[in-house]
Write a protein that holds these residues in place. Structure first.
Motif, PDB file in Angstrom:
ATOM      1  N   GLU A  90      17.699  -9.361  -3.237  1.00 16.25           N
ATOM      2  CA  GLU A  90      16.285  -9.607  -3.500  1.00 16.25           C
ATOM      3  C   GLU A  90      16.013 -11.104  -3.439  1.00 16.25           C
ATOM      4  O   GLU A  90      16.713 -11.891  -4.100  1.00 16.25           O
ATOM      5  CB  GLU A  90      15.884  -9.050  -4.863  1.00 16.25           C
ATOM      6  CG  GLU A  90      15.983  -7.536  -4.952  1.00 16.25           C
ATOM      7  CD  GLU A  90      15.480  -6.991  -6.273  1.00 16.25           C
ATOM      8  OE1 GLU A  90      14.964  -7.797  -7.084  1.00 16.25           O
ATOM      9  OE2 GLU A  90      15.619  -5.775  -6.504  1.00 16.25           O
ATOM     10  N   TRP A 119      15.072  -7.498   0.053  1.00 15.73           N
ATOM     11  CA  TRP A 119      13.738  -7.208  -0.479  1.00 15.73           C
ATOM     12  C   TRP A 119      13.098  -8.523  -0.898  1.00 15.73           C
ATOM     13  O   TRP A 119      13.601  -9.212  -1.797  1.00 15.73           O
ATOM     14  CB  TRP A 119      13.839  -6.283  -1.683  1.00 15.73           C
ATOM     15  CG  TRP A 119      12.598  -5.441  -1.880  1.00 15.73           C
ATOM     16  CD1 TRP A 119      11.326  -5.760  -1.539  1.00 15.73           C
ATOM     17  CD2 TRP A 119      12.539  -4.135  -2.440  1.00 15.73           C
ATOM     18  NE1 TRP A 119      10.467  -4.750  -1.843  1.00 15.73           N
ATOM     19  CE2 TRP A 119      11.188  -3.721  -2.409  1.00 15.73           C
ATOM     20  CE3 TRP A 119      13.497  -3.273  -2.977  1.00 15.73           C
ATOM     21  CZ2 TRP A 119      10.761  -2.493  -2.902  1.00 15.73           C
ATOM     22  CZ3 TRP A 119      13.071  -2.045  -3.463  1.00 15.73           C
ATOM     23  CH2 TRP A 119      11.731  -1.659  -3.418  1.00 15.73           C
ATOM     24  N   LYS A 172      10.248 -10.423  -2.737  1.00 21.57           N
ATOM     25  CA  LYS A 172       9.341 -10.109  -3.839  1.00 21.57           C
ATOM     26  C   LYS A 172       8.652 -11.375  -4.340  1.00 21.57           C
ATOM     27  O   LYS A 172       9.106 -12.491  -4.089  1.00 21.57           O
ATOM     28  CB  LYS A 172      10.126  -9.466  -4.994  1.00 21.57           C
ATOM     29  CG  LYS A 172      10.839  -8.162  -4.622  1.00 21.57           C
ATOM     30  CD  LYS A 172       9.912  -6.964  -4.672  1.00 21.57           C
ATOM     31  CE  LYS A 172       9.608  -6.570  -6.095  1.00 21.57           C
ATOM     32  NZ  LYS A 172       8.694  -5.406  -6.168  1.00 21.57           N
TER      33      LYS A 172
END
Length: 814
Positions: free
Chosen positions: A223, A280, A282
């Motif tokens: 992430e 990911w 974010k």
């Protein structure tokens, strides 16, 4: 195991660091976690400034050190209870003292090496990661700080070190397999050479650090937490209609990051892609937003995933007839560039082998020129090839998408969108995988290019049209009023966002960066700068906005003279001003050709018949293969108004005055009453039907006495109407005696045109023409027995404005 990386803005303040801790806390009971962090925002730049100033012998580096110290001390004071602050500040101060000693040594020597700069830059990540680890402990997380230099091994290419993955993976797996903690906070960006010297992985290297660790431990996800909610279809700072990309493939993400997408550092993707570990992206400050998930290719909403670009590009072109059929030129070209460490971004070659073009960064163009000309010095001397051609001030705009190969006409849509906005393409490159189409354009056109391409490939809620309006009197004022009234309809039904970017009258002009408020534009204009048509045109061209339309609501020859300039710059022209189309035929033809050449619209429907579709109807007939035999028309709403109201008991002067008061005539009514205006209109229709004609070729059977026509002023003109009142009464009485009505008629037949006052009987289509109406009769091959008739209101601000409005909408649909 999961790996989370937090960027500089995510660590940029005490409040942001608290948010990082909250995000990490939300992952409790989900297994071990590696947290890789960047330096606090702005710190790396200050550290670089410290090193450079010290190397230059400038003691201003001390001020930079004080600012770095203040930011970290302030963060500690806000993050931690007062009872433990002094110990933490002491630890940070010890590190900063080491940094100061390093800078002092550089200051004394007067030289900054790349090795020393890497050492200096490392302090940003070391300090931020240590603070965050301490904060996580303070909030109850079982966290440990780990120096990434003990994990990531590189060569000694300081500033952009290359990772030794075999040693690195061994170190990482060995450490995390046995460490008892749940959370490990590691500094990003920094590593260590085999000689145990601090190295860095390049700007953006914190992403890379996290990817290296994620691949080594075979994490289930990497992430990357930043200050935006994922990757966007384009840079939202440039393209306001950019939308988030929820899913994207590794290959697409690599392409977009290579071509300037700043959300992710390009080398980041390779280590995790090899292990098929999802990435990911974010938003630290909006953690509930979905973000962007980078993984193997999934479902696609659009054939194009994103649009990006690289600024400050130079093109190098090697060309010459001596290259044709001779192997080895490309090899020698790339070898010479490689020797000088010149990175090639784009390659394209003509199929004739006569030339090869490469794109590089502008900063490398001088050394590239020198080395290539040196390499091919003999061939240049022998005239087999030309000296290297270098072009600068360029940019690359790339359209990226795995799904483009499954859709036809991708290139056509791209080039069409650019062409319609007069954006010249200097070079093109497309890979055989069809994941990327790259175009080289002027960097002046980048903003416009990104916006028009985005509109072409994404179902944006609206297409933006930018208007620049000169003339805001009766017609112009009504136009702005109509645009305001129809704003919601245009957006909801036609998908158009029409913005008025500038307005001008004869005295003032005003521009607005985001569009003028259409319900209250007058105050801005009144306080605007002095009007200059040249300055107005230059400002429009310099803004270089997509879908730009210049709107002329005047009767000014000076304004009409600027049309060619706008068309040459791909700016559409919409006008009710008849002067341009009724000027010399060569000028009229040139404007039409410029519009075709530069893919701009030249709309002048309101030149004839105000809002009536007179010209469009004629154009449709001609385009579909019909041939015009004759045109007969009443083309002056003002003159029709005058003669419809000139009845027994009314003076001719009073009727003309009423027509002017209603806005049906020009400010000088003689333009209408002399037949000049009607001559222009029939001239335009004759030209649109395919006839070469000048205004002097038209016969004008006028009815005004010379004394009225040549009066020195408008006031004196009205006096002359009183003087010659009996002349006008006699014209009316003669028509009345025959049971006819007076109409000012324009005609075109057999290549000849005429205008003049006629008496028409009850059996003529013109007899019942009321008020200010116009009527046009077209006789043609298809309409031989009965003419095609266009009839309706032909004067008035409302209908003229509506005709201009319709032309504006047509420019948006082309």
């Amino acid at each position: 195991m999961q790996v989370l990386k937090f960027g500089g803005t995510s660590c940029g303040s005490a409040k942001a660091i608290e948010q990082v801790c909250q995000i990490v806390q939300s992952y409790q009971k989900k297994g071990k976690m590696i947290i890789v962090v960047s330096a606090m925002s702005g710190i790396t730049d200050k550290l670089i400034a410290c090193g450079k100033l010290a190397g230059q012998g400038n003691d201003a580096y001390k001020q930079q050190l004080q600012e770095i110290e203040h930011k970290h001390f302030e963060a500690i004071r806000q993050l931690f209870p007062i009872t433990i602050q002094s110990g933490l500040i002491s630890q940070v101060k010890k590190q900063l003292n080491n940094l100061e000693n390093l800078c002092d040594g550089i200051f004394q020597v007067g030289e900054l090496s790349r090795r020393s700069l890497d050492k200096i830059m490392s302090y940003g990540e070391l300090l931020s990661s240590w603070m965050i680890a301490e904060k996580m402990k303070q909030v109850g997380l079982h966290a440990a700080w780990k120096d990434s230099r003990e994990l990531i091994v590189t060569d000694n290419n300081f500033g952009n070190a290359q990772v030794d993955f075999e040693s690195t993976n061994d170190h990482i797996t060995a450490y995390f397999q046995h460490a008892p903690e749940e959370y490990f906070v590691c500094p990003g960006f920094i590593a260590q050479s085999f000689q145990q010297e601090t190295t860095t992985l390049g700007r953006g290297g914190s992403d890379y650090s996290a990817a290296i660790m994620a691949a080594a431990v075979d994490a289930n996800v990497l992430e990357i937490w930043t200050d935006v909610s994922g990757m966007m279809t384009a840079d939202p700072r440039i393209v306001s209609q950019a939308i988030p990309i929820p899913h994207i493939s590794y290959e697409e993400a690599m392409e977009l990051s290579h071509f300037g997408a700043k959300v992710i550092y390009p080398p980041t993707i390779q280590p995790v892609m090899d292990r098929r570990i999802p990435i990911w992206i974010k938003n630290t400050f909006a953690p509930n937003d979905y973000g962007t998930l980078i993984k193997d290719n999934g479902e696609k909403t659009y054939p194009v995933t994103g649009i990006s670009g690289i600024q400050n590009i130079a093109l190098l072109t090697l060309e010459g007839s001596g290259m044709v059929g001779i192997p080895g030129f490309s090899k020698r070209l790339f070898e010479s560039l490689h020797r000088e460490k010149v990175n090639v971004i784009l390659i394209t070659q003509s199929s004739s082998e006569h030339s090869i073009t490469v794109g590089i960064h502008e900063t490398d163009m001088l050394k590239a020129k020198a080395v290539v000309d040196s390499t091919f010095a003999q061939e240049i001397h022998d005239k087999k090839i030309e000296p290297l051609i270098v072009e600068k001030d360029l940019s690359i705009v790339a359209v990226v998408g795995d799904n483009m190969k499954n859709h036809h006409n991708m290139s056509g849509r791209l080039f069409g969108a650019l062409g319609r906005n007069a954006i010249n393409i200097r070079a093109i490159a497309q890979g055989s995988t069809e994941k990327n189409i790259s175009t080289v354009i002027s960097k002046h056109d980048v903003k416009k290019a990104l916006n028009v391409i985005h509109e072409a490939f994404f179902s944006a809620p609206t297409k933006q049209v930018n208007l620049f309006v000169v003339g805001v009197g009766n017609v112009g004022g009504k136009l702005l009023e109509q645009l305001d009234q129809q704003k919601a309809f245009l957006q909801n039904e036609l998908g158009l966002n029409i913005r008025v970017m500038a307005v001008a009258n004869s005295k003032n002009m005003v521009f607005s960066e985001n569009g003028l408020p259409l319900d209250n534009w007058q105050p801005a204009l009144q306080s605007g700068e002095e009007m200059s048509m040249q300055a107005f045109a230059e400002k429009i061209i310099s803004q270089n906005l997509r879908n730009s339309v210049f709107v002329d609501n005047t009767a000014s020859a000076a304004v009409a003279s600027t049309y060619a300039l706008f068309l040459q710059n791909g700016i559409s022209v919409v006008t009710c001003n008849k002067i341009a189309c009724a000027s010399e035929y060569a000028s009229y033809k040139s404007l039409k050709e410029l519009a075709r050449k530069y893919n701009a619209s030249f709309m002048f429907e309101t030149n004839v018949g105000a809002g009536l579709p007179v010209i469009n109807t004629l154009n449709d007939m001609i385009r579909s293969g019909d041939k015009i035999h004759s045109i007969e028309a009443v083309l002056s709403g003002s003159l029709n108004f005058v003669f419809n109201h000139f009845v027994e008991g009314q003076s001719f002067r009073s009727v003309v005055q009423a027509a002017q008061d209603e806005g049906y005539t020009e400010p000088d009514p003689r333009i209408d009453l002399s037949g000049t205006d009607v001559m222009r209109k029939i001239l335009i229709l004759a030209r649109e039907s395919g006839t070469v004609m000048e205004i002097e070729d038209i016969t004008n059977n006028g009815f005004l006495p010379d004394e009225a026509l040549n009066a020195p002023s408008v006031a004196e003109f009205y006096n002359q109407l009183d003087v010659h009142a009996e002349h006008f009464n006699n014209l009316r009485r003669a028509a009345d005696a025959e049971g006819k009505k007076l109409k000012f008629v324009a005609s075109f037949k057999d290549g000849k045109a005429a205008v003049g006052l006629q008496s028409v009987g009850p059996d003529h289509p013109f007899y019942q023409l009321e008020g200010k109406d116009n009527i046009v009769l077209y006789k043609s091959n298809r309409y031989a027995a009965q003419p095609l008739i266009v009839k309706g209101a032909g004067a008035g601000a409302d209908v003229t404005a509506s005709g201009i409005f319709a032309d504006i909408i047509k420019t948006a649909s082309l």
